[in-house]
Design an enzyme around this catalytic site. Sequence first.
Site, mmCIF file in Angstrom:
data_model
loop_
_atom_site.group_PDB
_atom_site.id
_atom_site.type_symbol
_atom_site.label_atom_id
_atom_site.label_comp_id
_atom_site.label_asym_id
_atom_site.label_seq_id
_atom_site.Cartn_x
_atom_site.Cartn_y
_atom_site.Cartn_z
ATOM 1 N N LYS A 46 9.683 -33.712 19.202
ATOM 2 C CA LYS A 46 8.230 -33.657 19.353
ATOM 3 C C LYS A 46 7.808 -34.819 20.240
ATOM 4 C CE LYS A 46 5.240 -31.595 17.408
ATOM 5 N NZ LYS A 46 4.398 -30.424 17.803
ATOM 6 N N HIS A 84 6.795 -21.375 13.749
ATOM 7 C CA HIS A 84 6.163 -22.682 13.719
ATOM 8 C C HIS A 84 6.149 -23.238 12.302
ATOM 9 C CE1 HIS A 84 2.119 -24.841 13.321
ATOM 10 N NE2 HIS A 84 2.847 -25.647 14.064
#
Length: 338
Positions: free
Chosen positions: A108, A237
């Site tokens: 991320k 997700h």
Amino acid sequence: VRDLLIGEDPFNLEKIRVQISQRGYLSRQPLLLAPIEFACYDIQGKAIGKPVYQLLGGKVRERVPLSAYLFYRYPDANGEGEVSTPEQMVAHTKDLVQKYGFSVLKLKGGVFDPEHEFQTIVALRDEFGLEYKLRFDPNAIWAPSTAIRLGEKMRHYDLEYYEDPAWGLNAMANVRSHVAMPLATNMSVIEFEQLGPAVAMGAVDVILSDPWYYGGLLHTKYLDLMCKTFGLAVGMHSGTEFGVGLTAMLHVAATMPNLVHAIDSHYHHLVDDILEGGMLQYKDGCMAPRDEPGFGIALDEDKMAKYEQLFKKRQQAADWWYPPDPQRPKWYPIVPSW
């Protein structure tokens, strides 16, 4: 919607869904539909003695692979655990791989300068080699020009996909037209109405499904079928869910034929859960839906009471959800940042 639900048959899911989704002007309420649908499926399964995955059509895979979700981190209260350099990220990732057996790694980003994050990708690929899948998510914080420039550099490092490098379908289509890597999204396409424009614009290659965004497990199955029809791949997700939410994800993920990418999960960052018997366990980077009726789980009522009190205590603070950044107390995001 309490009055709509009390006394309703939990098998009447379409009636419940229509009543909730059409309540209020232009109000679809997928985030409200999802947990109610989860509960109804759990009730159905326990009523007839079947696991939820059988109510959704049955498993096409016995185990669901999960990715090692990698975040940059501040040091903890003891000054330990900082992850900000490529070397620290490699050490952190090696620890997660050893503990949980992950073979898919997701960084991320959107935190540091893009060149710094590129060097982290290089370090991860050099350390783990091509036998590990590697994906990268700048969190839609880059301008298309930056996303194109960095994407051209990263495509030589065999990314599984490049997730939401820029904000919106137009920007994603622009990046995809210049960079020869699969683009994934859980930000530009988060509802069925956005799927058609995304296909028409050639904006994405992978749709990251989400049972909450799409209003429940059955609609997530519909999304899987629609993506196959449009020639798109499917992942899933993660939204910092606890064991109940992750269990629901596992039950539907096990039944989705087009879900070819390991699902995301923040679960290995949690230190506790609210399930009887403790936290769910990884095996070789995978988890499996439970075979007991319903979701196969139950709540630990003592843990529920403990965390309810903690929530009430924290809720009294105005900054309980997003507390100030301790190292940058006056910081706020400007998008795009680079």
